[in-house]
Design an enzyme around this catalytic site. Sequence first.
Site, PDB file in Angstrom:
ATOM      1  N   SER A 143       0.862  -1.195   0.000  1.00  0.00           N
ATOM      2  CA  SER A 143       0.000   0.000   0.000  1.00  0.00           C
ATOM      3  C   SER A 143       0.888   1.232   0.000  1.00  0.00           C
ATOM      4  O   SER A 143       2.009   1.187   0.532  1.00  0.00           O
ATOM      5  CB  SER A 143      -0.870   0.006   1.263  1.00  0.00           C
ATOM      6  OG  SER A 143      -1.491   1.246   1.427  1.00  0.00           O
ATOM      7  N   TYR A 153      -0.696  -0.962  10.412  1.00  0.00           N
ATOM      8  CA  TYR A 153      -1.008  -1.255   9.006  1.00  0.00           C
ATOM      9  C   TYR A 153       0.145  -0.778   8.109  1.00  0.00           C
ATOM     10  O   TYR A 153       0.595  -1.508   7.227  1.00  0.00           O
ATOM     11  CB  TYR A 153      -2.325  -0.582   8.609  1.00  0.00           C
ATOM     12  CG  TYR A 153      -2.739  -0.870   7.184  1.00  0.00           C
ATOM     13  CD1 TYR A 153      -3.381  -2.066   6.851  1.00  0.00           C
ATOM     14  CD2 TYR A 153      -2.486   0.040   6.160  1.00  0.00           C
ATOM     15  CE1 TYR A 153      -3.752  -2.341   5.541  1.00  0.00           C
ATOM     16  CE2 TYR A 153      -2.855  -0.220   4.846  1.00  0.00           C
ATOM     17  CZ  TYR A 153      -3.492  -1.413   4.553  1.00  0.00           C
ATOM     18  OH  TYR A 153      -3.858  -1.689   3.248  1.00  0.00           O
TER      19      TYR A 153
HETATM   20  N1  LIG Z   1      -8.885  -0.668  -0.733  1.00  0.00           N
HETATM   21  C1  LIG Z   1      -7.847   0.119  -0.552  1.00  0.00           C
HETATM   22  O1  LIG Z   1      -7.961   1.362  -0.488  1.00  0.00           O
HETATM   23  C2  LIG Z   1      -6.461  -0.498  -0.438  1.00  0.00           C
HETATM   24  C3  LIG Z   1      -5.350   0.342  -0.606  1.00  0.00           C
HETATM   25  C4  LIG Z   1      -4.075  -0.201  -0.505  1.00  0.00           C
HETATM   26  C5  LIG Z   1      -3.904  -1.551  -0.261  1.00  0.00           C
HETATM   27  N2  LIG Z   1      -5.004  -2.346  -0.092  1.00  0.00           N
HETATM   28  C6  LIG Z   1      -4.772  -3.779   0.173  1.00  0.00           C
HETATM   29  O2  LIG Z   1      -5.437  -4.527  -0.828  1.00  0.00           O
HETATM   30  C7  LIG Z   1      -5.692  -5.843  -0.352  1.00  0.00           C
HETATM   31  C8  LIG Z   1      -7.115  -6.237  -0.700  1.00  0.00           C
HETATM   32  O3  LIG Z   1      -8.012  -5.407   0.014  1.00  0.00           O
HETATM   33  P1  LIG Z   1      -9.392  -4.890  -0.593  1.00  0.00           P
HETATM   34  O4  LIG Z   1      -9.303  -3.420  -0.633  1.00  0.00           O
HETATM   35  O5  LIG Z   1      -9.726  -5.623  -1.815  1.00  0.00           O
HETATM   36  O6  LIG Z   1     -10.363  -5.276   0.635  1.00  0.00           O
HETATM   37  P2  LIG Z   1     -11.749  -6.084   0.706  1.00  0.00           P
HETATM   38  O7  LIG Z   1     -12.657  -5.677  -0.391  1.00  0.00           O
HETATM   39  O8  LIG Z   1     -12.201  -5.910   2.118  1.00  0.00           O
HETATM   40  O9  LIG Z   1     -11.310  -7.619   0.459  1.00  0.00           O
HETATM   41  C9  LIG Z   1     -10.560  -8.327   1.410  1.00  0.00           C
HETATM   42  C10 LIG Z   1     -10.524  -9.799   1.024  1.00  0.00           C
HETATM   43  O10 LIG Z   1      -9.654 -10.492   1.945  1.00  0.00           O
HETATM   44  C11 LIG Z   1     -10.353 -11.582   2.534  1.00  0.00           C
HETATM   45  N3  LIG Z   1      -9.833 -11.757   3.893  1.00  0.00           N
HETATM   46  C12 LIG Z   1      -9.836 -10.847   4.890  1.00  0.00           C
HETATM   47  N4  LIG Z   1      -9.287 -11.369   5.999  1.00  0.00           N
HETATM   48  C13 LIG Z   1      -8.916 -12.636   5.692  1.00  0.00           C
HETATM   49  C14 LIG Z   1      -8.319 -13.698   6.426  1.00  0.00           C
HETATM   50  N5  LIG Z   1      -8.009 -13.561   7.724  1.00  0.00           N
HETATM   51  N6  LIG Z   1      -8.072 -14.868   5.788  1.00  0.00           N
HETATM   52  C15 LIG Z   1      -8.414 -15.029   4.481  1.00  0.00           C
HETATM   53  N7  LIG Z   1      -8.975 -14.063   3.738  1.00  0.00           N
HETATM   54  C16 LIG Z   1      -9.236 -12.884   4.339  1.00  0.00           C
HETATM   55  C17 LIG Z   1     -11.843 -11.173   2.470  1.00  0.00           C
HETATM   56  O11 LIG Z   1     -12.754 -12.266   2.450  1.00  0.00           O
HETATM   57  P3  LIG Z   1     -13.377 -12.916   3.802  1.00  0.00           P
HETATM   58  O12 LIG Z   1     -13.861 -11.777   4.652  1.00  0.00           O
HETATM   59  O13 LIG Z   1     -14.445 -13.841   3.331  1.00  0.00           O
HETATM   60  O14 LIG Z   1     -12.249 -13.664   4.434  1.00  0.00           O
HETATM   61  C18 LIG Z   1     -11.871 -10.493   1.111  1.00  0.00           C
HETATM   62  O15 LIG Z   1     -11.967 -11.459   0.082  1.00  0.00           O
HETATM   63  C19 LIG Z   1      -5.397  -5.810   1.159  1.00  0.00           C
HETATM   64  O16 LIG Z   1      -4.130  -6.402   1.403  1.00  0.00           O
HETATM   65  C20 LIG Z   1      -5.341  -4.320   1.480  1.00  0.00           C
HETATM   66  O17 LIG Z   1      -4.517  -4.060   2.584  1.00  0.00           O
HETATM   67  C21 LIG Z   1      -6.283  -1.854  -0.177  1.00  0.00           C
END
Ligand SMILES: NC(=O)c1ccc[n+]([C@@H]2O[C@H](COP(=O)([O-])OP(=O)(O)OC[C@H]3O[C@@H](n4cnc5c(N)ncnc54)[C@H](OP(=O)(O)O)[C@@H]3O)[C@@H](O)[C@H]2O)c1
Length: 259
Positions: A143, A153
């Site tokens: 990130s 984080y």
């Molecule tokens: N969105 C942003 O602004 C942003 C920015 C920078 C980086 N990121 C990074 O991008 C990545 C994806 O995030 P996203 O934004 O797509 O979030 P999201 O829409 O909340 O998706 C998160 C995914 O991870 C799974 N998950 C969460 N905890 C888990 C666990 N303990 N074991 C297995 N699976 C798990 C969730 O499914 P379940 O709940 O069913 O497990 C879901 O499929 C993350 O690493 C986040 O830190 C996001």
Amino acid sequence: MGTALVTGATSGLGEEFCWQLAAAHHDLVIVARTQDKLDALAARLREIAGISVEVIAADLGEPAELARVAARASVRRGHGGLAPIGLLVNNAGFGPGQSFLTGDFDRELYGLDVMVRAVMALSHEATLAMVARGRGAILNVSSVAADTGMGTYSAHKAWVRAFTEGLAVELAGTGVTATVVSPGLTRTHFHEAAHLDVSSTPDWVWSSPEQVVSAALEAVRRGQVLVTPTPLYKVASMATRLAPRWVVRSVTQRLPHVV
Ligand SMILES: NC(=O)c1ccc[n+]([C@@H]2O[C@H](COP(=O)([O-])OP(=O)(O)OC[C@H]3O[C@@H](n4cnc5c(N)ncnc54)[C@H](OP(=O)(O)O)[C@@H]3O)[C@@H](O)[C@H]2O)c1
């Protein structure tokens, strides 16, 4: 790249990784905690993209469940009729959505397990199998927060970036690559899951999952190690690295809580 294993596949960036990889005819192993969502996604991917999809419901913060996913990542040629993993996408993650000082400490430790320990364990198993085959790719999701002071984080995401760079150095000449993508704010379920109110952030700061995922997969195809999608976050990332650290801390203190 063959079969891709995507963690956090049921929502946001992970789901978009699945669709873009499926469109490029990669079979998938999809991982998240919620069985129903995994099954529904797998059914749609099989029907619409015509690919083969394996489902592993696992909480990556639980050692025994992580071990099941690691065992799948370690599969080598012909083992049990399972295809070896050609691309590992360590994407699962979440925002703690709390203060380190006053929040639930167990939630902080759980974040460390999901965003650091699981990334290390799965990368270890997958790279050993890939190096033995002489090809493959690791893609880790960091990130832009890695360059700021947003609690544990930021620390976890800084670890992911440093770890991936170290892995890329060690993998040079093996036929296996390591890439780390550093998205900025992206429209997914992330902020809702962390109970964060981001309604005051303007539209122009948001990236789409499509932009982030296509930039990340393009970097993997080129064997590029570091990628920050979208011009806005390329500039923001450069600014945070060039600015004195006290300026970065001071700006971070004034920003709304987004993790
Ligand atoms: N969105 C942003 O602004 C942003 C920015 C920078 C980086 N990121 C990074 O991008 C990545 C994806 O995030 P996203 O934004 O797509 O979030 P999201 O829409 O909340 O998706 C998160 C995914 O991870 C799974 N998950 C969460 N905890 C888990 C666990 N303990 N074991 C297995 N699976 C798990 C969730 O499914 P379940 O709940 O069913 O497990 C879901 O499929 C993350 O690493 C986040 O830190 C996001």
